[in-house]
Design a protein around this motif. Structure first.
Motif, mmCIF file in Angstrom:
data_model
loop_
_atom_site.group_PDB
_atom_site.id
_atom_site.type_symbol
_atom_site.label_atom_id
_atom_site.label_comp_id
_atom_site.label_asym_id
_atom_site.label_seq_id
_atom_site.Cartn_x
_atom_site.Cartn_y
_atom_site.Cartn_z
ATOM 1 N N THR A 106 0.874 -1.132 -0.025
ATOM 2 C CA THR A 106 0.107 0.075 0.015
ATOM 3 C C THR A 106 1.081 1.164 0.052
ATOM 4 O O THR A 106 1.662 1.395 1.038
ATOM 5 C CB THR A 106 -0.863 0.026 1.363
ATOM 6 N N ILE A 107 0.635 1.993 -0.901
ATOM 7 C CA ILE A 107 1.393 3.300 -0.987
ATOM 8 C C ILE A 107 0.553 4.530 -0.791
ATOM 9 O O ILE A 107 -0.614 4.423 -1.334
ATOM 10 C CB ILE A 107 1.745 3.376 -2.715
ATOM 11 N N LEU A 108 1.017 5.477 -0.175
ATOM 12 C CA LEU A 108 0.365 6.766 0.069
ATOM 13 C C LEU A 108 1.264 7.881 -0.888
ATOM 14 O O LEU A 108 2.293 7.797 -0.623
ATOM 15 C CB LEU A 108 0.360 7.184 1.314
ATOM 16 N N THR A 109 0.450 8.850 -1.467
ATOM 17 C CA THR A 109 1.174 9.869 -2.146
ATOM 18 C C THR A 109 0.115 10.979 -1.928
ATOM 19 O O THR A 109 -1.239 10.809 -1.764
ATOM 20 C CB THR A 109 1.214 9.486 -3.531
ATOM 21 N N ALA A 110 1.035 12.199 -1.874
ATOM 22 C CA ALA A 110 0.074 13.360 -1.544
ATOM 23 C C ALA A 110 0.468 14.489 -2.333
ATOM 24 O O ALA A 110 0.162 15.655 -2.172
ATOM 25 C CB ALA A 110 0.308 13.766 -0.124
ATOM 26 N N THR A 111 1.221 14.165 -3.704
ATOM 27 C CA THR A 111 1.544 15.283 -4.697
ATOM 28 C C THR A 111 0.965 14.923 -5.929
ATOM 29 O O THR A 111 1.875 14.212 -6.788
ATOM 30 C CB THR A 111 3.056 15.223 -4.739
ATOM 31 N N PRO A 112 -0.115 14.792 -6.206
ATOM 32 C CA PRO A 112 -0.666 14.577 -7.338
ATOM 33 C C PRO A 112 -0.515 15.321 -8.620
ATOM 34 O O PRO A 112 -0.453 14.878 -9.565
ATOM 35 C CB PRO A 112 -2.141 14.936 -7.074
#
Lengths: 367, 470
Positions: free
Chosen positions: A177-183
């Motif tokens: 599971t990866i989280l990203t916050a810089t779309p």
């Protein structure tokens, strides 16, 4: 004959000036924005400047580039990549000139060189051995080398996200599971899409409301269309879900010499959160975003944007009385980042200062 | 607490005219009338519809597909509900009768206008949260005749987030129960102490269809059932009812209103001149603390951090700025920008678990964590009614799911704008997650201010034990 050439030179100069002016105007109007576009536009502009320039001594060219660079940078001081590219070009010119001057004045000139590191000491020696014969009196010949160098730089800019994406498979394991916050980061998008060819994983996308919400939603659609399990979460949910996240993968606007970075607002708290949960934070960045600046004053780096996005102006009575803030960036200190994946490979934040020394010259840090 | 104004009068003119409820009073009179009419219409519709439903031969529909179809309708309903909520908060001039009416009609639309299609079969639940089946929401049409109108109204209000916040929900519920008890007549052959509990359980089960019970509601209900069970068989029905109604009033006064006043008195000295108090979303007791501190003449400013999709902080900042307080408003993504200025963080609670974990609006943990990192003290203010006997370790095992469709709206204003995600249900790999709460670990909390004193988070079980003894 000579008058006509002077005439064309003037014309060229005027032509160049309009190019510079239009670049500055576009920067100010934010028609060119985002580190990648700014970098390519700057490099292309400098290519023009170099090809139009005439000089008798290399210092004149350096001075010319510095003057232009200063103008470009002051157009949009927070687009750090613009200054980075100017410095890269300057370093390139210096390197070319040193190479040739070395070979001209023979081996003895080595001693007069400012040796900044063991690395450059070895490198100049190596170059000397190779190129001692092929360039004699190369002052005029320098131009094509510099132009070639800038073109290589542009190629590097174009390919950087590809070469970063090449490392994605090493970073993501099956079922992670990866989280990203810089779309808004194209680099991250390519990174994830490339990984999806070999791995099956889930990506959580924090929406970064209000500035990047539409981008974030489109980002999630792109991932879902590529077969990645994409889940959109609000920014507030990051803490509650962080315990289930394997890695946080972020893009960035600029990396600073101390290993810290500037990215969309909200990233700092997400990195803190990752730290609290011992989740590794991976930052994907092209080396061109690396800036020789040290963040002595982090507040001045953070730009503040349209407050209407935070509190709609239909709440007029409220807008009048309340201070509304909408920061566009966050400064993330180096201790919150675990690794940088660049087009040159992976580096720890504490190593970034070394890359700065490799890519820029100390004398160009202040333009 | 002022939000409880609407249900107060909805439950047939309760005998307690809470002062802040005044502004809602006339509005909710309309609401009451509209709701009654609506209910009557729905009942009639339901009768005819039930006829149809039973006549229909049950097809070879898979149970799962059915459940999901239903889920989607409910999500739509909820989406409508929250839109309406935006309208309400946006301009208070909108008559609430109209909005409630619209909401109710959309609910019945959801029940009867089934727009079945293949895409319903896509599993849109986030795998991590599949165990939280929150969306078994049913419209008022499914209500049995035993359900009291006050409960029906409250269910709708809770489902549409019109009544939001654990204290407000608890008060509204107790007031609705007062109405239920007032209209309750013990059937022949049984006693009040046995039958009323049963009757209430039915009401509670229906109430649960809107949203899971809050911890405060759970605590209050446990207390009420206890009170009912000890009603002597010898007293008359009328007398028993009157006593119970009065006891509920006392309970609300002691456990919420007076408790809040005590908390305010304890917390106000925590604010001094020049302070910057930071808070997240909206808590009624925090609001009272700030207003009281301002009224005491303390020169301080407030930073309100808010988040999607409820924007509860907007209402708080409106009330505070109207009172003349200097306020700053920021969304949670800008948290680290404002945290460096803050001197104290005040947080409200939905519940405090007995292992000291704070269960509150999602985002609270982020605020507390940032504050801890910047060495800003975090003070949690809540009534001891919010203490839960349960223990919990993370926000995933137990939580509440909101409607994922709430995330489709990309506007921060009152009129929702559907962003690029409006067709998200057609994309198989795309999911939206909307959880409502998160868990803040006790190490981020400096102290908890309650009406029984200020204590560290580790002392929650101690208070619970002391309560049991009394």
């Amino acid at each position: 004959m000579s008058s006509s050439s002077a005439h064309t030179f003037k014309e060229k100069e005027r032509d160049l000036n309009t190019h510079i002016e239009s670049f500055i105007a576009q920067m100010k109007r934010r028609q060119i924005k985002g580190p990648h576009d700014v970098a390519i536009a700057t490099a292309q502009l400098l290519l023009r400047v170099v090809s139009a320039a005439r000089w008798t001594h290399i210092d004149q060219l350096i001075l010319q580039i510095k003057v232009v660079g200063r103008r470009l940078q002051s157009a949009q001081p927070r687009e750090l990549t613009c200054g980075n590219i100017v410095r890269r070009v300057l370093a390139l010119i210096r390197e070319e000139s040193e190479d040739t001057s070395d070979s001209e004045s023979g081996d003895g000139a080595n001693n007069s060189l400012l040796i900044t590191s063991m690395f450059s000491l070895l490198q100049t020696d190596f170059d000397n051995g190779n190129s001692s014969d092929n360039s004699k009196g190369a002052k005029k010949d320098l131009k094509p080398y510099i132009i070639e160098g800038i073109q290589e730089l542009i190629d590097e800019l174009r390919n950087s996200s590809e070469s970063i994406a090449g490392k994605s498979v090493e970073m993501i394991h099956e079922n992670e599971t990866i989280l990203t916050a810089t779309p808004n980061s194209n680099t991250v998008l390519k990174f994830l899409l490339r990984a999806a060819q070999k791995r099956k994983f889930t990506v959580l996308i924090a929406e970064v409301f209000p500035n990047d919400i539409e981008v974030a939603h489109r980002f999630s659609i792109k991932l879902a269309e590529a077969g990645i399990e994409a889940t959109v979460i609000t920014d507030a949910m990051v803490y509650s879900i962080m315990g289930r996240v394997g890695k946080v993968i972020l893009g960035t606007c600029a990396v600073l010499a101390n290993g810290g970075l500037l990215a969309t607002s909200g990233t700092e708290m997400i990195c803190q959160c990752a730290k609290a949960h011992r989740t590794p934070v991976v930052v994907c960045t092209g080396i061109y975003k690396l800036s020789p600046m040290y963040p002595f004053d982090t507040e001045s780096l953070v730009e503040v944007g349209d407050t209407g996005k935070v509190l709609n102006f239909e709440d007029g009575s409220l807008v009048e009385k309340v201070d509304v803030v909408n920061p566009l960036f966050d400064y993330v200190p180096p201790e919150l980042v675990d690794i940088y994946i660049t087009n040159l490979g992976g580096f720890s934040p504490s190593f970034m200062y070394r890359l700065v020394l490799d890519n820029y010259r100390q004398e160009d840090v202040k333009l | 607490m002022p939000d409880a104004g609407a249900p107060t009068s909805a439950s047939k003119g309760s005998n307690k005219p809470a002062a802040p409820a005044k502004e809602h009073a006339s509005e909710s009179q309309d609401a009451k009338a509209a709701r009654k009419a609506e209910k009557a219409a729905r009942r009639a519709q339901k009768v005819t519809e039930q006829g149809k439903a039973t006549a229909k031969p049950s097809p070879e529909a898979i149970a799962l597909a059915r459940a999901q179809k239903r889920q989607q309708q409910q999500q739509q309903q909820q989406g409508n509900g929250s839109q309406i909520k935006h309208v309400r908060t946006g301009s208070s001039s909108v008559p609430s009768g109209a909005t409630t009416g619209a909401n109710a009609s959309s609910l019945s639309d959801g029940n009867f206008g089934i727009s079945g299609s293949g895409e319903d079969l896509l599993d849109k639940r986030v795998s991590l949260f599949k165990h939280l089946d929150s969306t078994k929401r049913s419209g008022t049409a499914d209500a049995s005749k035993d359900i009291h109108p006050a409960i029906l109204a409250l269910t709708l209000q809770i489902a549409s987030y019109t009544v939001i916040g654990s204290s407000a929900r608890c008060m509204a519920t107790l007031q609705a129960f007062q109405a239920v008890i007032r209209d309750y007549r013990t059937p022949a052959g049984t006693t009040l102490s046995r039958n009323l509990t049963n009757h209430l359980s039915k009401q509670i089960d229906f109430l649960k269809t809107a949203r899971p019970l809050s911890v405060t509601m759970g605590n209050a209900i446990r207390w009420l059932k206890q009170e009912i069970s000890i009603v002597s068989i010898d007293v008359s029905d009328q007398h028993a009812r009157d006593t119970l109604i009065e006891k509920i009033d006392t309970f609300i006064r002691d456990k919420i209103e007076v408790a809040d006043r005590v908390i305010v008195q304890t917390a106000v000295p925590q604010i001094s001149d020049g302070d910057v108090a930071l808070t997240f979303a909206r808590s009624l007791v925090i609001e009272q603390i700030f207003l009281e501190a301002h009224a005491c003449g303390i020169q301080f400013s407030v930073v309100v951090v808010d988040s999607r999709p409820f924007y509860e902080g907007k209402e708080l900042v409106r009330r505070l700025s109207n009172a003349g307080l200097k306020c700053e408003y920021v969304l949670i993504s800008g948290l680290s920008y404002v945290m460096s200025d803050a001197t104290t963080v005040f947080l409200g609670a939905h519940a405090v678990m007995s292992n000291g974990q704070l269960y509150s609006r999602v985002g609270t943990a982020l605020v507390a964590m940032s504050a801890k990192r910047k060495n800003v003290p975090v003070i949690v203010c809540c009534e001891s009614l919010k203490f839960s006997k349960e223990v919990q370790l993370d926000s995933v095992t137990f939580n509440e799911l909101g409607s994922p469709d709430d995330l489709v709206n990309i506007s921060s204003g009152s009129t929702p704008i559907s962003g690029p995600l409006k067709d998200w249900r057609t994309l198989p790999n795309l999911k939206l997650l909307n959880i409502l709460f998160d868990l803040t670990p006790p190490e981020y909390i400096k102290k908890i201010v309650t009406e029984v004193g200020s204590l560290p988070a580790s002392s929650v079980p101690v208070i619970l034990r002391e309560y049991d003894r009394i």
